[in-house]
Design an enzyme around this catalytic site. Structure first.
Site, short mmCIF file in Angstrom:
data_model
loop_
_atom_site.label_atom_id
_atom_site.label_comp_id
_atom_site.label_asym_id
_atom_site.label_seq_id
_atom_site.Cartn_x
_atom_site.Cartn_y
_atom_site.Cartn_z
N ASN A 7 0.72 -1.20 0.03
CA ASN A 7 0.06 -0.23 0.12
C ASN A 7 1.05 1.15 0.03
OD1 ASN A 7 -1.53 1.97 0.38
ND2 ASN A 7 -2.76 1.16 2.18
N ARG A 91 -2.51 -2.15 -3.40
CA ARG A 91 -3.75 -1.38 -3.49
C ARG A 91 -3.67 -0.07 -4.18
NH1 ARG A 91 -5.10 3.34 1.03
NH2 ARG A 91 -7.20 3.40 0.56
N HIS A 180 -13.18 2.88 -0.08
CA HIS A 180 -13.41 1.88 0.95
C HIS A 180 -13.81 0.48 0.40
CE1 HIS A 180 -13.36 4.86 4.32
NE2 HIS A 180 -12.22 4.68 4.34
N ARG A 241 -12.36 15.42 7.85
CA ARG A 241 -12.98 15.83 6.61
C ARG A 241 -14.48 16.36 7.10
NH1 ARG A 241 -11.60 10.61 3.25
NH2 ARG A 241 -10.02 10.20 5.06
N GLU A 384 -8.30 -5.46 5.02
CA GLU A 384 -8.12 -5.12 3.56
C GLU A 384 -6.82 -5.96 2.86
OE1 GLU A 384 -9.48 -0.52 2.98
OE2 GLU A 384 -8.81 -1.21 5.12
#
Ligand code: ADP
Length: 398
Positions: A7, A91, A180, A241, A384
């Site tokens: 990743n 990823r 996601h 955010r 993940e």
């Protein structure tokens, strides 16, 4: 089989070497400060061992080389030869409309990932750099790209279209993509497995609540809606955010305070969310502590977040014509019993009945609804990396 999962970020790179069948993680770690100086943290879970090294990493290639050296080291390695690594799974954040599933990387795929750069200008270039670095350091090893957006490509047009002039979708690819996806896919599949039912029979709402948060409606195994949008800024209020807001606010604040677009976006991405509301922290542990000490804004931030998740659960139940399973995952979803309870309480009218005692749990697969709850509520830790490793193994075996 041994799969190396990568990743890659702009100045960091996370890795895991794992066996996707046994699910054993042989080694994992993190390269940081790539392009600055370089630091490697390498862990071997079986030995509960952690090693830290300062290694010059002018580019991602040196970072990957340092990972390979660590994996092969006679002192802290876990493999004898690089040839034991059967494949690498990467990823990749944005696959646009080009990728609805994971793919074997070749020149054409690389070109398509590059074409998605305008959609994810911060993330895709780093992911591409990670892939190129692996090609250089481990030539000939098959590599697979696993996209954050791919799982949501099954959304119907009425879910993904924005009410803008249609040309912005056709010409500029402005639409909801969702993110996601690897996590929503993993936990929805685990939910079906936990309940011993085929996913094709289930209406599942997956709540990935972490530093970044999104909720997805997974109908018969397919994502039909999700709360993140064209970018990961949309949907719920997050750590820092803003989530969804009235676009008119931008013009109002920019005009009133003289902000340019970069300053405004910095506020929306870095200074908003639960940090913005509370003024305390983006971390839910800090917020809970502050709220318990009587801090009203921390309490308000938690309530706004929890209300946001609850509203999406209601919306997605309506979208699917019902719901059989609600899943909580990621940092907050896996660890924060209060937030899970706040989201799921008051939903008795739609068949959700929590078990307060069962809900008093962290980080392990658990049914947290009452035995007589029509809707099953589950805590499922996301993984993940495992999903990326399993996709990679399946594609390489073909
Ligand atoms: P990311 O989106 O960066 O992958 P994670 O899924 O790891 O984030 O979630 C990180 C967040 O999880 C932290 O910011 C923190 O708010 C939250 N978290 C972790 N542990 C707890 C806990 N025990 N209680 C409440 N929140 C927690």
């Amino acid at each position: 089989m041994k799969i190396l999962v990568i990743n890659a970020g702009s100045s960091s790179l996370k890795y895991q070497l794992m066996d996707p069948d046994s699910r054993e993680v042989l080694a994992k770690g993190l390269c940081e400060r790539i392009g600055i100086d370089g630091r490697l943290t390498h862990k071997i879970p079986a030995k509960d061992a952690k090693y830290e090294f300062e290694i010059p990493m002018p580019t991602h290639a040196e970072a990957i080389q340092s990972v390979l050296d660590a994996l092969l080291s006679s002192e802290h390695g876990v493999i004898k030869s690089a040839s034991e690594i059967d494949a690498v799974g990467h990823r990749v954040v944005h696959g646009g409309e080009k990728f609805a599933s994971s793919v074997l990387i070749d020149a054409q795929v690389m070109a398509a990932i590059e074409e998605c750069i305008p959609l994810a200008p911060l993330h895709n270039p780093a992911n591409i750099t990670g892939i190129r670095a692996c090609e250089k350091v481990m030539p000939g090893v098959p590599m697979v790209a696993v996209f954050d957006t791919a799982f949501h490509q099954t959304m119907p047009p009425h879910s993904y279209i924005y009410a803008l002039p249609y040309e912005y979708y056709e010409n500029d690819k402005v639409r909801r993509y969702g993110f996601h996806g690897t996590s929503h896919r993993y936990v929805s599949a685990r939910a079906a497995a936990m309940l011993g039912r085929p996913i094709e029979e289930l209406k599942i709402i997956t709540c990935h609540l972490g530093n970044g948060s999104s909720v997805a409606a997974v109908d018969h195994g397919k994502s039909v809606d999700t709360s993140m949008g064209f970018t990961p800024l949309a949907g719920l209020p997050m750590g820092t955010r803003s989530g969804d807001l009235d676009a008119g606010i931008l013009e109002y604040l920019m005009g009133k305070h003289g902000y340019d677009m970069a300053a405004m976006m910095n506020i929306l991405n870095k200074k908003s969310g639960v940090l913005g509301i509370s003024g305390v922290s983006s971390d839910f542990r800090d917020l809970e502590n502050a709220a318990n000490d009587g801090n009203q804004r921390a309490k308000l931030a938690l309530e706004a977040f929890q209300y946001g998740v609850k509203k999406l659960v209601g919306a997605y139940a309506a979208a699917m014509g019902g719901v059989d399973v609600i899943v909580f995952t990621a940092g907050v979803g896996e660890n924060d019993a209060n937030t899970r309870m706040a989201v799921a309480s008051g939903l008795e009218f739609m068949g959700v009945k929590m078990d307060a005692q069962a809900n008093n749990v962290r980080g392990k697969e658990t049914v947290i609804s009452a035995p007589d709850s029509r809707v099953k509520v589950l805590l499922i830790p996301t993984d993940e990396e495992l999903m990326i490793a399993q996709d990679t193994a399946a594609i390489v075996k073909k």
